[in-house]
Design a protein around this motif. Structure first.
Motif, PDB file in Angstrom:
ATOM      1  N   LEU A 151       0.861  -1.178   0.000  1.00  0.00           N
ATOM      2  CA  LEU A 151       0.000   0.000   0.000  1.00  0.00           C
ATOM      3  C   LEU A 151       0.899   1.230   0.000  1.00  0.00           C
ATOM      4  N   VAL A 152       0.814   2.021  -1.050  1.00  0.00           N
ATOM      5  CA  VAL A 152       1.614   3.234  -1.175  1.00  0.00           C
ATOM      6  C   VAL A 152       0.757   4.424  -0.749  1.00  0.00           C
ATOM      7  N   VAL A 153       1.118   5.030   0.367  1.00  0.00           N
ATOM      8  CA  VAL A 153       0.379   6.169   0.913  1.00  0.00           C
ATOM      9  C   VAL A 153       1.116   7.443   0.529  1.00  0.00           C
ATOM     10  N   HIS A 154       0.419   8.352  -0.127  1.00  0.00           N
ATOM     11  CA  HIS A 154       1.043   9.593  -0.585  1.00  0.00           C
ATOM     12  C   HIS A 154       0.063  10.743  -0.413  1.00  0.00           C
ATOM     13  N   GLY A 178      -4.206   8.251  -1.977  1.00  0.00           N
ATOM     14  CA  GLY A 178      -3.903   9.632  -1.625  1.00  0.00           C
ATOM     15  C   GLY A 178      -4.553  10.027  -0.315  1.00  0.00           C
ATOM     16  N   VAL A 179      -3.864  10.862   0.449  1.00  0.00           N
ATOM     17  CA  VAL A 179      -4.378  11.375   1.719  1.00  0.00           C
ATOM     18  C   VAL A 179      -4.242  12.895   1.703  1.00  0.00           C
ATOM     19  N   ALA A 205      -6.646   7.414   9.154  1.00  0.00           N
ATOM     20  CA  ALA A 205      -6.056   6.110   9.485  1.00  0.00           C
ATOM     21  C   ALA A 205      -7.076   4.996   9.303  1.00  0.00           C
ATOM     22  N   ALA A 206      -8.308   5.226   9.733  1.00  0.00           N
ATOM     23  CA  ALA A 206      -9.352   4.202   9.590  1.00  0.00           C
ATOM     24  C   ALA A 206      -9.648   3.910   8.125  1.00  0.00           C
ATOM     25  N   ASP A 207      -9.606   4.932   7.292  1.00  0.00           N
ATOM     26  CA  ASP A 207      -9.805   4.719   5.851  1.00  0.00           C
ATOM     27  C   ASP A 207      -8.716   3.809   5.290  1.00  0.00           C
ATOM     28  N   LEU A 208      -7.479   4.019   5.723  1.00  0.00           N
ATOM     29  CA  LEU A 208      -6.379   3.186   5.241  1.00  0.00           C
ATOM     30  C   LEU A 208      -6.490   1.762   5.770  1.00  0.00           C
ATOM     31  N   ALA A 216       2.000   0.032  11.955  1.00  0.00           N
ATOM     32  CA  ALA A 216       2.215  -0.469  13.316  1.00  0.00           C
ATOM     33  C   ALA A 216       0.968  -1.105  13.898  1.00  0.00           C
ATOM     34  N   THR A 217      -0.188  -0.629  13.475  1.00  0.00           N
ATOM     35  CA  THR A 217      -1.441  -1.067  14.101  1.00  0.00           C
ATOM     36  C   THR A 217      -2.203  -2.105  13.289  1.00  0.00           C
ATOM     37  N   TRP A 218      -1.887  -2.259  12.006  1.00  0.00           N
ATOM     38  CA  TRP A 218      -2.573  -3.279  11.211  1.00  0.00           C
ATOM     39  C   TRP A 218      -2.013  -4.658  11.560  1.00  0.00           C
ATOM     40  N   LEU A 219      -2.868  -5.549  12.006  1.00  0.00           N
ATOM     41  CA  LEU A 219      -2.453  -6.897  12.433  1.00  0.00           C
ATOM     42  C   LEU A 219      -1.347  -6.836  13.485  1.00  0.00           C
TER      43      LEU A 219
END
Length: 354
Positions: free
Chosen positions: A34-37, A63-64, A76-79, A111-114
């Motif tokens: 997942l590329v967050v930009h 995109g964020v 964060a919840a959207d991601l 850090a928080t996913w799984l």
């Protein structure tokens, strides 16, 4: 190219064009990325996503919002939802592409996913390269303060592509210098000498000392973090100037650049140390000289003390009701100042507002 190892756990690569190497550093066994930009850097985010796909990885670009608007629980919840819809597992990876706000957010989501998946950071700003993307601190903001929700989650790798700095507005580049200058005051005085040698060149990405300044600042952080990942003691020195700086950001609702707030915060910390009798006036003056020489602010507006004090009392370094500051006894000699008096706090504020 320069490579800085952070405690032998991961490398920070400093090189022009190294953002093209993301696929090389994500690691074996990765099926999804997942590329967050930020929305403003869609082209770069999609280019990195395409390179991952070319290497056989199922990659998605998201995109964020720009700046601090990205660092919210809603984003964060959207991601998290994207990760869930695409079946991300613990062997998959998150890639943060952007300034410090995006690398903070991407690291927190990873850090928080799984309970923790790998993250690779590609900082695109000077601030991100020398501070936010290195060290494993991740976080988001709340209405009560900056970075109050977060986790320690070291990245798998950090790629500092110096070519990306040429796209920064001058004001953003100069703001990033605050964290480099901070590293000079707390550990490495050579940084201060390099800036003083040619302040105008220090404020340009094509300056003769850019690589050295970036590398020296990263080495300061890497050395400190490798000894104290979770900020139990030594790592607190990296917060020099941040207690007052974060308070400024909060009362101004994050409209001011982080580096500008930290620059003012360093002057406040110096004035507070002088008021407490632990720092000489010559070093206080040097703060103003170095910061002013590159175009960073060193003063603040009067009349906002109650708001600023309330914000500082929510600082993470505090213990109970006691305010704690990182201050200097001399250049490269940071110490903790615990429980300064109200008179000392106000004297320092008055000096910053003068």
């Amino acid at each position: 190219m320069s490579v800085v190892s952070v405690g032998g756990d991961y490398d920070v690569v400093i090189e022009a064009g190294c953002s093209a190497r993301v696929a090389e550093v994500v690691g074996d066994g990765v099926q999804r990325a997942l590329v967050v930009h930020p929305d403003s850097m869609r082209s770069l985010g999609e280019r990195i996503t395409a390179s991952l796909r070319d290497s056989g990885i199922e990659a998605y670009a998201v995109g964020v919002p720009d700046a601090e608007d990205a660092k919210t629980a809603v984003v964060a919840a959207d991601l998290w939802s994207v990760l869930g819809r695409h079946g991300f597992t613990r062997t998959d990876v998150v890639v943060g592409v952007g300034g410090g706000t995006v690398t903070d957010l991407a690291g927190f989501v990873a850090a928080t996913w799984l309970r923790g998946v790998p993250v690779v950071q590609v900082p695109t700003t000077l601030l991100g390269m020398v501070d936010a993307a290195v060290g494993g601190k991740t976080g988001i903001n709340t209405a009560e303060g900056k970075n109050l929700v977060g986790s320690f989650h070291p990245p798998r790798a950090v790629l500092c592509d110096l070519d990306l700095l040429s796209t920064l507005p001058r004001e953003d580049y100069v703001a990033g210098l605050a964290e480099i200058i901070k590293a000079g005051f707390i550990v490495d005085p050579v940084i201060l000498d390099l800036v003083a040698e040619d302040p105008e060149a220090a404020g340009r990405p094509d300056g003769p000392h850019t690589l050295e300044l970036v590398e020296r600042a990263i080495r300061v952080k890497a050395d400190v973090v490798s000894q104290d990942l979770k900020e139990s003691s030594l790592r607190e020195i990296l917060n020099y100037g941040h207690t007052f700086g974060h308070a400024i950001e909060q009362v101004e609702q994050y409209r001011r650049r982080h580096g500008e707030a930290v620059a003012i915060g360093m002057v406040y910390a110096a004035e507070l140390a002088a008021a407490a009798g632990v720092l000489g006036r010559d070093v206080v003056d040097r703060h103003r000289e170095v910061l002013t020489s590159v175009g960073l602010p060193t003063s603040y507006e009067p009349g906002r003390w109650p708001e600023l004090e309330a914000a500082m009392r929510r600082d993470k370094k505090n213990r109970g009701s006691m305010l704690r500051f990182v201050v200097l006894e001399e250049v490269a000699q940071p110490v903790r100042l615990e429980g300064p008096t109200d008179d000392q706090l106000r004297t320092a504020y008055a000096a910053v507002c003068a």
